[in-house]
Design a protein around this motif. Structure first.
Motif, PDB file in Angstrom:
ATOM      1  N   PRO A 190       0.830  -1.216   0.000  1.00  0.00           N
ATOM      2  CA  PRO A 190       0.000   0.000   0.000  1.00  0.00           C
ATOM      3  C   PRO A 190       0.856   1.255   0.000  1.00  0.00           C
ATOM      4  O   PRO A 190       1.932   1.307   0.594  1.00  0.00           O
ATOM      5  CB  PRO A 190      -0.798  -0.127   1.303  1.00  0.00           C
TER       6      PRO A 190
ATOM      7  N   LEU B 128      -2.564   3.139  -3.623  1.00  0.00           N
ATOM      8  CA  LEU B 128      -2.940   1.740  -3.512  1.00  0.00           C
ATOM      9  C   LEU B 128      -3.220   1.388  -2.062  1.00  0.00           C
ATOM     10  O   LEU B 128      -2.402   1.649  -1.178  1.00  0.00           O
ATOM     11  CB  LEU B 128      -1.815   0.861  -4.062  1.00  0.00           C
TER      12      LEU B 128
ATOM     13  N   ASN C  36      -7.409  -4.298  -4.924  1.00  0.00           N
ATOM     14  CA  ASN C  36      -6.857  -4.100  -6.259  1.00  0.00           C
ATOM     15  C   ASN C  36      -7.520  -2.919  -6.947  1.00  0.00           C
ATOM     16  O   ASN C  36      -8.702  -2.625  -6.706  1.00  0.00           O
ATOM     17  CB  ASN C  36      -7.057  -5.353  -7.112  1.00  0.00           C
ATOM     18  N   LEU C  37      -6.791  -2.256  -7.793  1.00  0.00           N
ATOM     19  CA  LEU C  37      -7.325  -1.170  -8.609  1.00  0.00           C
ATOM     20  C   LEU C  37      -7.455  -1.666 -10.043  1.00  0.00           C
ATOM     21  O   LEU C  37      -6.464  -2.093 -10.649  1.00  0.00           O
ATOM     22  CB  LEU C  37      -6.411   0.054  -8.560  1.00  0.00           C
TER      23      LEU C  37
END
Length: 245
Positions: A5, A29, A33-34
């Motif tokens: 992250p 992040l 998930n992106l």
């Protein structure tokens, strides 16, 4: 996968004929998930500008170089231009991102006095060219920089070969453009010229790795032991420094 992250920069590049297209996107992040991110790539731009002088222009104006260093994300795409005899310059390729401006090749007491992007003064600020096309850049150099001179000592004796730093107090100006470095001679004497008028922290160090002064974590513990001095135009401040370990 496998990314921790935090803030990450996604960079994309492709080619269109002989031209390279680039783009980048900063994302934060977290634990999830992106998906579906879009990075827009753009062709390079040509950045126009002019260089003027307050006072006497240097004899070798052609030796002055304008350099843009990317100040965010992946530091690729440094662009440099040499100033033409009429003071104009064109920098390319310039991609949509933020840059730190450096004017290199200044001599004597010359210093960077003004940087204007359109109608906005940008001295001590990043140049945000992320929108692509930008107004012309107007740079002004003054020959009326100040200086600081003096001696450095250790236990009452001359400190020969010490590194002397003049660091702007204002953190916005702690860049290679305004920071000055030098060394003491056999008698412990030093002189740093071409200082923009502002407050500085001046210190003499026994041992220092080149470029370490650009790290805030390195400078932090030393600031309280430095000599604070205000530099005025065309003036010289004299200091007697104690060598710092």
């Amino acid at each position: 996968s496998g990314l921790t992250p935090g803030v990450w920069t996604i960079m994309a590049q492709t080619s269109e004929g002989s031209e390279r297209l680039m783009g980048q996107l900063a994302v934060e992040l977290g634990e999830r998930n992106l998906d579906g991110l879009v990075v827009t790539v753009s062709p390079p731009q040509k950045f126009e500008g002019s260089l003027g002088f307050s006072g006497t222009p240097p004899a070798g104006q052609s030796s002055v170089r304008i350099t843009l260093h990317p100040s965010e994300g992946i530091h690729t795409g440094v662009a440099t231009a040499v100033v033409r005899p009429d003071g104009s310059f064109s920098i390319s390729p310039v991609y949509p991102k933020k840059y730190q401006l450096d004017v290199e090749g200044l001599t004597g007491n010359a210093y960077l006095e003004s940087v204007r992007l359109g109608n906005e003064e940008m001295l001590g600020k990043e140049l945000d060219l992320s929108a692509g096309a930008a107004p012309a850049l107007q740079i002004r150099i003054s020959d009326k920089g100040g200086s600081v001179s003096g001696t450095a000592q250790k236990d009452g004796n001359p400190a020969a070969g010490a590194t002397v730093l003049a660091i702007p107090v204002n953190a916005a100006f702690r860049t290679r453009q305004f920071l000055r470095t030098g060394s003491t001679d056999a008698a412990g004497a030093f002189r740093l010229g071409g200082l923009a008028p502002m407050e500085y922290l001046v210190m003499a160090l026994a041992e220092v790795e080149y470029g370490a002064w650009e790290d805030p974590d390195f400078l932090g513990p030393l600031e309280s032991s430095a000599e604070k001095v205000r530099i005025e135009k065309s003036a010289t401040a004299n200091l007697q420094l104690k060598l710092l370990p």
